[in-house]
Design a protein around this motif. Structure first.
Motif, mmCIF file in Angstrom:
data_model
loop_
_atom_site.group_PDB
_atom_site.id
_atom_site.type_symbol
_atom_site.label_atom_id
_atom_site.label_comp_id
_atom_site.label_asym_id
_atom_site.label_seq_id
_atom_site.Cartn_x
_atom_site.Cartn_y
_atom_site.Cartn_z
ATOM 1 N N MET A 1 0.843 -1.195 0.000
ATOM 2 C CA MET A 1 0.000 0.000 0.000
ATOM 3 C C MET A 1 0.880 1.247 0.000
ATOM 4 O O MET A 1 0.475 2.296 -0.473
ATOM 5 N N ARG B 1 -2.330 -7.339 -3.383
ATOM 6 C CA ARG B 1 -3.419 -6.802 -2.559
ATOM 7 C C ARG B 1 -4.666 -7.664 -2.635
ATOM 8 O O ARG B 1 -5.511 -7.598 -1.741
ATOM 9 N N PHE C 1 -8.990 -0.062 7.241
ATOM 10 C CA PHE C 1 -8.331 1.161 7.666
ATOM 11 C C PHE C 1 -8.894 1.705 8.970
ATOM 12 O O PHE C 1 -9.965 1.309 9.423
ATOM 13 N N ASN D 1 -14.174 3.545 5.496
ATOM 14 C CA ASN D 1 -14.216 4.267 4.222
ATOM 15 C C ASN D 1 -15.125 3.589 3.209
ATOM 16 O O ASN D 1 -14.693 3.250 2.117
ATOM 17 N N PHE E 1 -17.656 3.138 0.189
ATOM 18 C CA PHE E 1 -17.888 3.951 -0.996
ATOM 19 C C PHE E 1 -19.300 4.520 -0.923
ATOM 20 O O PHE E 1 -20.185 3.919 -0.310
ATOM 21 N N TYR F 1 -17.828 -4.786 -4.651
ATOM 22 C CA TYR F 1 -16.854 -4.003 -5.423
ATOM 23 C C TYR F 1 -15.623 -4.818 -5.844
ATOM 24 O O TYR F 1 -15.273 -4.881 -7.011
ATOM 25 N N LEU G 1 -23.349 4.562 3.431
ATOM 26 C CA LEU G 1 -23.038 5.707 4.280
ATOM 27 C C LEU G 1 -24.097 5.930 5.353
ATOM 28 O O LEU G 1 -23.906 6.723 6.258
ATOM 29 N N ARG H 1 -16.189 -5.946 2.875
ATOM 30 C CA ARG H 1 -15.673 -5.613 1.548
ATOM 31 C C ARG H 1 -14.292 -6.252 1.349
ATOM 32 O O ARG H 1 -13.995 -6.795 0.282
ATOM 33 N N VAL I 1 -13.269 -10.674 -1.310
ATOM 34 C CA VAL I 1 -12.330 -11.190 -2.317
ATOM 35 C C VAL I 1 -11.492 -12.344 -1.752
ATOM 36 O O VAL I 1 -10.539 -12.788 -2.386
ATOM 37 N N ARG J 1 -8.598 10.442 0.293
ATOM 38 C CA ARG J 1 -7.579 9.420 0.094
ATOM 39 C C ARG J 1 -8.081 8.051 0.558
ATOM 40 O O ARG J 1 -7.769 7.027 -0.040
ATOM 41 N N GLU J 2 -8.895 8.059 1.617
ATOM 42 C CA GLU J 2 -9.390 6.780 2.151
ATOM 43 C C GLU J 2 -10.174 5.998 1.103
ATOM 44 O O GLU J 2 -10.116 4.774 1.076
ATOM 45 N N LEU J 3 -10.931 6.722 0.264
ATOM 46 C CA LEU J 3 -11.726 6.017 -0.745
ATOM 47 C C LEU J 3 -10.822 5.332 -1.761
ATOM 48 O O LEU J 3 -11.043 4.196 -2.152
ATOM 49 N N GLU K 1 -7.761 4.361 -1.263
ATOM 50 C CA GLU K 1 -7.067 3.248 -0.622
ATOM 51 C C GLU K 1 -7.999 2.066 -0.429
ATOM 52 O O GLU K 1 -7.592 0.924 -0.593
ATOM 53 N N GLY K 2 -9.269 2.361 -0.100
ATOM 54 C CA GLY K 2 -10.243 1.283 0.046
ATOM 55 C C GLY K 2 -10.371 0.494 -1.240
ATOM 56 O O GLY K 2 -10.513 -0.730 -1.220
ATOM 57 N N SER K 3 -10.309 1.180 -2.348
ATOM 58 C CA SER K 3 -10.413 0.516 -3.641
ATOM 59 C C SER K 3 -9.143 -0.272 -3.945
ATOM 60 O O SER K 3 -9.201 -1.449 -4.315
ATOM 61 N N LEU K 4 -7.995 0.364 -3.767
ATOM 62 C CA LEU K 4 -6.725 -0.322 -4.057
ATOM 63 C C LEU K 4 -6.559 -1.545 -3.157
ATOM 64 O O LEU K 4 -6.034 -2.571 -3.586
ATOM 65 N N ALA K 5 -7.040 -1.445 -1.916
ATOM 66 C CA ALA K 5 -6.811 -2.517 -0.951
ATOM 67 C C ALA K 5 -7.556 -3.799 -1.289
ATOM 68 O O ALA K 5 -7.212 -4.862 -0.787
ATOM 69 N N VAL K 6 -8.593 -3.726 -2.125
ATOM 70 C CA VAL K 6 -9.249 -4.981 -2.510
ATOM 71 C C VAL K 6 -8.749 -5.450 -3.870
ATOM 72 O O VAL K 6 -9.352 -6.310 -4.496
ATOM 73 N N THR L 1 -9.661 2.174 -10.066
ATOM 74 C CA THR L 1 -9.931 3.088 -8.965
ATOM 75 C C THR L 1 -10.371 4.455 -9.491
ATOM 76 O O THR L 1 -11.319 5.052 -8.989
ATOM 77 N N VAL M 1 -14.246 4.813 -8.688
ATOM 78 C CA VAL M 1 -14.373 5.479 -7.387
ATOM 79 C C VAL M 1 -14.097 6.981 -7.494
ATOM 80 O O VAL M 1 -14.916 7.806 -7.103
ATOM 81 N N GLU N 1 -17.067 10.106 -7.674
ATOM 82 C CA GLU N 1 -17.096 10.941 -6.479
ATOM 83 C C GLU N 1 -16.820 12.408 -6.844
ATOM 84 O O GLU N 1 -17.360 13.317 -6.228
ATOM 85 N N SER O 1 -22.051 11.465 4.086
ATOM 86 C CA SER O 1 -20.983 10.510 4.394
ATOM 87 C C SER O 1 -20.257 10.904 5.667
ATOM 88 O O SER O 1 -19.513 10.118 6.233
#
Lengths: 277, 309
Positions: free
Chosen positions: A79, A110, A117, A121, A123, A133, A172, A186, A190, B185-187, B189-194, B201, B205, B209, B308
């Motif tokens: 990351m 990943r 986190f 967060n 979406f 997702y 949200l 989420r 995967v 940034r959290e959004l 990272e949330g996408s990259l993390a999966v 991304t 995302v 947004e 949000s």
């Protein structure tokens, strides 16, 4: 809470944990870091960190703010690659394969090493789409498969019963604790082999925190968890192994019971007894 | 009063009062100006507005009839300009925010160019359009494709639209950049993390947004460009045309230019005056409409992001 009280708690709790986690050392390795050094724009954040992550074991990383534990966690699934000016040297393996190898695709890393986190967060999508997702981007299109795996992930994250009738509502609109479990779902959808958690409960109230901790205990049977936490009682409650970071170095790592009752290093003892941090 | 007690009654702070008065005064002046312009145009224009005025071409040397060709030309021009400016501007902003590294020389060069482009007077864009699009690109196309016949090597709709697009581009780039940077940034990272790629991304995302912000900025830029006259002066606008433009290489009429024409070239000032007011009114209404749409989109996307928090 005074320092003595904290010491008492810290010594009392691991006894329970110890009973449920007999021989950590015999468990096979899942990840391995050797001499890992990470810097941001030339400033060293962690230096020469070597640590083993055992399969189906919860490893807690503790230490004062800025000690490098989050940096270390984020280097386990690359990351940190997304941070401009980052430099990484050393070695990290997943099932014996180097994840910083020249031909390794960080995206594939990943998919096997997921992450949750500090700040939840979700979406700005529906609950269902939040969980789906990762599956969608991995190319899953079949609606039945999606529905089945979303349900399974939500059940794993102990959120299914609370949201099963409102899957199309925005993620949200959930409460803070539910949002964090949604993010866990989420990540789980995967089916990662390792789950990295960066202070996942630090923004939650005690009840939501307890739910997350229960969840960690259940998830351990299926995957390997590395959790960063500020809360030492939490580390003692959820983990079988604990590593103490201080000033960018891994001071000590060992069985959680040992770390909290008979730490080898003076700095560890000072920290867990609340003398600083 | 006991000895040593500190008093509560002090003297009036004149500096504070003066500054407050000055700032309120400045705000009132601005509001007043706007009110005078709007009132004048509305009062003068409302009387002229009729279905005939909006739907008919000018007649009798522009002393009668309507302004339909100018409305049509303005809308066509604005649409073409948007089609040209927005994709290029959004793509540039995505490159700057998502792909270029902080130290990248190319990115720095692009940023400096964009900033300078924004400072160029609009009449210079007009001259640039004439020299580059018409004399160079248009004539080049004619030479290659039409055997030297003058088809694209002359002022027309497409070159005006492209010239306006260049004028609008910096605003689109900057506002899109801001919208993209405001995506937490959290959004990402949330996408990259999966296991999402950078492209996934951005597409799934970041852009959704940022869409509200991108649209808002873009519409404001477009509405600003839609009222510009200088860039189209040499590149395609016409004084009067008997028919509507149907091709990219046709000339066109334009509301802003029509105002100028009515104000300066009229054979009978008293009879064109109502038409002049009416034209200014329509131009204002069109730009206000665009701004209203922008405000609506912004308030909607704000509401969403507030949900949000």
């Amino acid at each position: 809470m005074t320092a003595t009280e904290l010491t008492l708690q810290a010594t009392r709790m691991p006894a329970v944990v110890a009973a449920t986690s007999p021989t950590v050392q015999a468990v096979p390795l899942k990840m391995r870091a050797r001499d890992l050094t990470v810097g941001y724009s030339g400033k060293v954040a962690i230096q020469d960190v070597s640590i083993d992550v055992n399969q189906n074991v919860v490893l807690a990383l503790i230490g004062p703010s800025g000690c490098g534990k989050s940096t270390f966690l984020r280097s386990l699934n690359r990351m940190n690659d997304t941070v401009p000016g980052v430099s990484v040297s050393g070695h990290v393996e997943l099932d014996g394969e180097p994840i910083y190898g020249p031909e390794v695709d960080p995206v594939l890393v990943r998919r096997r090493v997921g992450m949750v986190f500090q700040r939840s967060n979700p979406f700005p999508k529906s609950i269902f789409e939040n969980v789906a997702y990762g599956l969608r981007i991995a190319g899953v299109r079949d609606r039945a498969v999606l529905a089945e795996r979303v349900e399974r992930a939500l059940r794993h994250a102990a959120l299914w019963d609370e949201v099963k009738d409102r899957l199309q509502e925005s993620g949200l609109r959930l409460s803070g604790g539910q949002q964090q479990r949604l993010c866990i779902a989420r990540a789980l959808a995967v089916e990662p082999e390792v789950l990295l958690m960066d202070e996942p409960a630090s923004a939650l109230d005690p009840i939501a925190t307890a739910k997350i901790e229960d969840l960690i205990a259940h998830l351990r049977s299926e995957l390997t968890i590395v959790i960063v936490t500020h809360n030492m009682q939490q580390a003692a409650r959820v983990s079988q192994r604990t590593g103490f970071f201080y000033m960018g170095r891994l001071v000590e790592v060992g069985d959680t019971t040992t770390i909290f009752t008979r730490p080898k290093e003076r700095e560890t003892e000072d920290y867990i007894t609340g003398r600083f941090g | 009063m006991p000895a040593g007690a500190r008093k509560l009654v002090g003297k009036v702070r004149h500096g504070d009062r003066a500054l407050a008065a000055a700032t309120v005064g400045a705000a009132v002046i601005i509001l007043g100006m706007l009110a005078i312009i709007l009132l004048d145009v509305i009062v003068g224009g409302a009387r002229t507005i009729s279905w005939e005025f909006i739907s008919q071409p000018p007649r009798k040397g522009m002393t009668e009839g309507g302004i339909f060709p100018a409305i049509f030309g303005t809308v066509a021009l604005t649409l073409l300009m948007t089609i040209a400016a927005v994709p290029a501007g959004v793509a540039t902003a995505i490159y700057l925010t998502e792909y270029a590294s902080m130290q990248s020389r190319v990115a720095r060069l692009v940023r400096v160019s964009v900033a300078n482009l924004a400072g160029v007077p609009s009449i210079v864009f007009g001259l640039f359009g004439l020299g580059f699009f018409i004399s160079t690109v248009g004539r080049g196309i004619d030479k290659v494709a039409y055997g030297g016949q003058s088809v694209y090597g002359r002022p027309c709709l497409i070159w005006s639209a492209l010239t306006l697009a260049i004028l609008t581009l910096p605003v689109v780039v900057v506002s899109t950049e801001e919208a993209i940077l405001s995506v937490p940034r959290e959004l990402r990272e949330g996408s990259l993390a999966v296991g999402a790629t950078r492209l996934q991304t951005i597409v799934r995302v970041v852009l959704p947004e940022a869409l509200g912000g991108i649209l808002t900025g873009t519409i404001l830029a477009v509405s600003r460009g839609a009222g510009e006259v200088a860039p189209i002066l040499f590149t395609g606008v016409a004084y009067y045309l008997p028919q509507l433009p149907t091709n990219l290489n046709d000339q066109f009429m334009n509301l802003g230019y029509h105002v100028y024409v009515l104000a300066t070239q009229s054979p009978d000032v008293d009879r064109t005056k109502p038409l002049l007011y009416g034209t200014a009114f329509v131009l204002l209404v069109l730009t206000f409409l665009l701004n209203l749409i922008a405000i609506y989109i912004r308030s909607r996307s704000r509401k969403r992001s507030r949900a949000s928090a």
